[in-house]
Design an enzyme around this catalytic site. Structure first.
Site, PDB file in Angstrom:
ATOM      1  N   LYS A 244       3.921   4.959   2.276  1.00 56.55           N
ATOM      2  CA  LYS A 244       4.455   3.602   2.127  1.00 56.55           C
ATOM      3  C   LYS A 244       5.958   3.631   1.879  1.00 56.55           C
ATOM      4  O   LYS A 244       6.696   2.748   2.339  1.00 56.55           O
ATOM      5  CB  LYS A 244       3.737   2.878   0.991  1.00 56.55           C
ATOM      6  CG  LYS A 244       2.348   2.379   1.357  1.00 56.55           C
ATOM      7  CD  LYS A 244       2.410   1.324   2.444  1.00 56.55           C
ATOM      8  CE  LYS A 244       1.066   0.673   2.704  1.00 56.55           C
ATOM      9  NZ  LYS A 244       1.139  -0.332   3.796  1.00 56.55           N
TER      10      LYS A 244
ATOM     11  N   TYR B 212      -0.605   8.251  -0.229  1.00 56.23           N
ATOM     12  CA  TYR B 212      -0.462   6.844   0.137  1.00 56.23           C
ATOM     13  C   TYR B 212       0.935   6.345  -0.212  1.00 56.23           C
ATOM     14  O   TYR B 212       1.618   5.698   0.596  1.00 56.23           O
ATOM     15  CB  TYR B 212      -1.526   6.023  -0.585  1.00 56.23           C
ATOM     16  CG  TYR B 212      -1.474   4.533  -0.336  1.00 56.23           C
ATOM     17  CD1 TYR B 212      -2.128   3.967   0.757  1.00 56.23           C
ATOM     18  CD2 TYR B 212      -0.782   3.687  -1.198  1.00 56.23           C
ATOM     19  CE1 TYR B 212      -2.085   2.598   0.982  1.00 56.23           C
ATOM     20  CE2 TYR B 212      -0.734   2.324  -0.984  1.00 56.23           C
ATOM     21  CZ  TYR B 212      -1.389   1.783   0.097  1.00 56.23           C
ATOM     22  OH  TYR B 212      -1.341   0.423   0.317  1.00 56.23           O
TER      23      TYR B 212
END
Length: 200
Positions: free
Chosen positions: A155, A151
């Site tokens: 990002k 994740y």
């Protein structure tokens, strides 16, 4: 610069709040989510005197994004504001269980989807004389919490592409920014306990 606002993943949570806020400020809003999820948000906006339309579609699929932006343009006019908020599952995966598939699952939403969306709306923004592209980022790359490497990496990539696009599109009057809120408990976190909530 005028046009409509397109907010992805706006059937609930942060996206719904963004859609309602933009509508309250006078934007015609296309509320994107999977089929059946955006109806209540659109109804709320219309009841409050705003203008909105349901805009279902999978924003990780190129053909779907093309169809989505075409439909929004026909109903509300060219997209002058894009908020790329849609996200998918966010599993906590430790290093020993990490796979390339895990990474791809996050890159689909935070690199592929914003790219498809931006490429679809930028021609309309240029015709309007400018526009706004806002990617919903995260503070997770800086927090470096265990289990969140896929994740966080996606990002971080999203932030990098946003910075480059800002330089590439600025001459056309198009601003590109990341808004990176901290963890916001919304409907998708209904089963998350205080102990399990992301923390530093």
């Amino acid at each position: 610069m005028n046009g409509a606002a397109l907010v992805t993943g706006a059937g609930r949570g942060l996206g719904a709040a963004i859609a309602r806020t933009l509508a309250a400020r006078g934007w015609p809003v296309a509320v994107n989510d999977l089929p059946g999820r955006a109806d209540d948000v659109v109804a709320d906006i219309v009841a409050a005197g705003g203008k909105a339309t349901v805009a279902p579609g999978d924003v990780t699929d190129e053909a779907e994004v093309t169809r989505l932006v075409t439909a929004v343009t026909e109903r509300l006019g060219p997209v002058g504001c894009l908020v790329a908020n849609a996200t998918g599952p966010q599993p906590v995966v430790g290093f020993e269980d990490l796979t390339w598939h895990t990474h791809l699952g996050q890159l689909e939403f935070f690199v592929k989807s914003p790219t498809l969306l931006a490429q679809a709306v930028v021609p309309g923004m240029k015709a309007l004389g400018g526009g706004r592209i806002i990617n919903i980022g995260s503070d997770m790359p800086e927090r470096a919490l265990p289990g969140w490497s896929a994740y966080s990496a996606a990002k971080a990539a999203q932030l990098a592409l946003t910075r480059v696009w800002a330089r590439e599109l600025g001459a056309s009057g198009i601003t590109v920014n990341v808004v990176a809120p901290g963890w916001i408990p919304v409907e998708r976190h209904a089963d998350v306990t205080q102990e399990d909530a992301p923390s530093t």
